[in-house]
Design a protein around this motif. Structure first.
Motif, mmCIF file in Angstrom:
data_model
loop_
_atom_site.group_PDB
_atom_site.id
_atom_site.type_symbol
_atom_site.label_atom_id
_atom_site.label_comp_id
_atom_site.label_asym_id
_atom_site.label_seq_id
_atom_site.Cartn_x
_atom_site.Cartn_y
_atom_site.Cartn_z
ATOM 1 N N LYS A 1 15.000 -7.680 4.931
ATOM 2 C CA LYS A 1 16.185 -6.970 5.422
ATOM 3 C C LYS A 1 16.292 -5.588 4.788
ATOM 4 N N ALA A 2 16.018 -5.507 3.493
ATOM 5 C CA ALA A 2 16.187 -4.248 2.766
ATOM 6 C C ALA A 2 15.228 -3.167 3.242
ATOM 7 N N ILE A 3 14.035 -3.551 3.668
ATOM 8 C CA ILE A 3 13.026 -2.555 4.034
ATOM 9 C C ILE A 3 12.881 -2.378 5.543
ATOM 10 N N LYS A 4 13.691 -3.101 6.298
ATOM 11 C CA LYS A 4 13.630 -3.009 7.759
ATOM 12 C C LYS A 4 13.805 -1.554 8.195
ATOM 13 N N ASN A 5 12.953 -1.093 9.067
ATOM 14 C CA ASN A 5 12.978 0.258 9.622
ATOM 15 C C ASN A 5 12.572 1.351 8.630
ATOM 16 N N SER A 6 12.112 0.985 7.436
ATOM 17 C CA SER A 6 11.672 2.015 6.503
ATOM 18 C C SER A 6 10.267 1.752 5.951
ATOM 19 N N VAL A 7 9.816 0.517 6.013
ATOM 20 C CA VAL A 7 8.480 0.157 5.533
ATOM 21 C C VAL A 7 7.751 -0.544 6.678
ATOM 22 N N ASP A 8 6.523 -0.122 6.935
ATOM 23 C CA ASP A 8 5.705 -0.794 7.944
ATOM 24 C C ASP A 8 5.308 -2.154 7.390
ATOM 25 N N ALA B 1 0.843 -1.204 0.000
ATOM 26 C CA ALA B 1 0.000 0.000 0.000
ATOM 27 C C ALA B 1 0.875 1.250 0.000
ATOM 28 N N LEU B 2 0.373 2.279 -0.629
ATOM 29 C CA LEU B 2 0.940 3.613 -0.467
ATOM 30 C C LEU B 2 0.155 4.275 0.652
ATOM 31 N N ILE B 3 0.865 4.788 1.650
ATOM 32 C CA ILE B 3 0.214 5.462 2.767
ATOM 33 C C ILE B 3 0.854 6.838 2.948
ATOM 34 N N GLY B 4 0.147 7.704 3.630
ATOM 35 C CA GLY B 4 0.691 9.028 3.905
ATOM 36 C C GLY B 4 1.906 8.947 4.808
ATOM 37 N N ASP B 5 2.863 9.826 4.569
ATOM 38 C CA ASP B 5 4.080 9.895 5.379
ATOM 39 C C ASP B 5 4.043 11.179 6.192
ATOM 40 N N PRO B 6 3.738 11.077 7.496
ATOM 41 C CA PRO B 6 3.625 12.280 8.317
ATOM 42 C C PRO B 6 4.942 13.046 8.473
ATOM 43 N N GLU B 7 6.069 12.377 8.209
ATOM 44 C CA GLU B 7 7.366 13.049 8.354
ATOM 45 C C GLU B 7 7.541 14.185 7.360
ATOM 46 N N ASN B 8 7.075 13.972 6.104
ATOM 47 C CA ASN B 8 7.299 15.007 5.101
ATOM 48 C C ASN B 8 6.055 15.323 4.273
ATOM 49 N N GLY B 9 4.914 14.748 4.651
ATOM 50 C CA GLY B 9 3.679 15.013 3.925
ATOM 51 C C GLY B 9 3.568 14.269 2.607
ATOM 52 N N GLY B 10 4.542 13.429 2.301
ATOM 53 C CA GLY B 10 4.526 12.643 1.067
ATOM 54 C C GLY B 10 3.862 11.300 1.285
ATOM 55 N N VAL B 11 4.342 10.296 0.591
ATOM 56 C CA VAL B 11 3.819 8.946 0.736
ATOM 57 C C VAL B 11 4.964 7.982 0.993
ATOM 58 N N LYS B 12 4.613 6.840 1.558
ATOM 59 C CA LYS B 12 5.584 5.776 1.776
ATOM 60 C C LYS B 12 4.863 4.443 1.622
ATOM 61 N N LEU B 13 5.639 3.370 1.647
ATOM 62 C CA LEU B 13 5.082 2.026 1.479
ATOM 63 C C LEU B 13 4.725 1.387 2.807
ATOM 64 N N ALA B 14 3.717 0.541 2.764
ATOM 65 C CA ALA B 14 3.380 -0.362 3.856
ATOM 66 C C ALA B 14 3.174 -1.733 3.212
ATOM 67 N N ALA B 15 3.519 -2.763 3.949
ATOM 68 C CA ALA B 15 3.396 -4.121 3.418
ATOM 69 C C ALA B 15 2.660 -5.002 4.414
#
Length: 139
Positions: free
Chosen positions: A126-133, A83-97
């Motif tokens: 491993k690649a998405i650890k700490n960056s993708v929910d 999923a693309l979800i809102g990113d509260p850190e910068n108002g953009g979007v980020k991934l969730a899995a």
């Protein structure tokens, strides 16, 4: 360190273009999904490509840890939802899995044990650890 394997995929046109390997063995049209303002289409999108890669990689990691421990199962399947979800850190979007993992032939405790081992082993995890929910559901 020398790579065990590497591949290159090229994109032209961003979300309204194509992705392909240099030898054109792999070639797909890419289009913005309708939910993001695109038209209905049979073209793929980056989230589908990521879901395909993550589900295949995670299931391969699961098979490897089962095989390493000489554990036989009737069937294993991994369903990845990206999923693309809102990113509260910068108002953009980020991934969730969300990974839904089904292993037929093990009890609940064993399923959870091997899913966790696969999550620790999987290169995508491993690649998405700490960056993708990442939510993992063991079925």
């Amino acid at each position: 360190m020398k790579p065990l394997y590497e591949t290159t995929v090229i994109n032209t046109g961003g979300r309204q273009g194509s992705v392909f390997t240099e030898d054109n063995i792999f070639y797909l049209d890419v289009a913005k999904p309708k939910a993001l303002g695109g038209d209905s289409t049979t073209a793929t999108n980056p989230e589908q490509l990521f879901a395909a890669g993550y589900s295949a990689c995670f299931n391969s990691a699961l098979e490897l840890v089962l095989e390493r421990d000489k554990v036989k199962v009737e069937k294993n399947e991994v369903k990845a939802t990206i999923a693309l979800i809102g990113d509260p850190e910068n108002g953009g979007v980020k991934l969730a899995a969300k990974l839904e993992v089904d292993i037929v032939g093990l009890n609940e405790e064993q399923k959870r044990e091997y899913v966790e081992k696969a999550h620790q082993y999987c290169p995508y995890s491993k690649a998405i650890k700490n960056s993708v929910d990442v939510e993992i559901v063991v079925l």
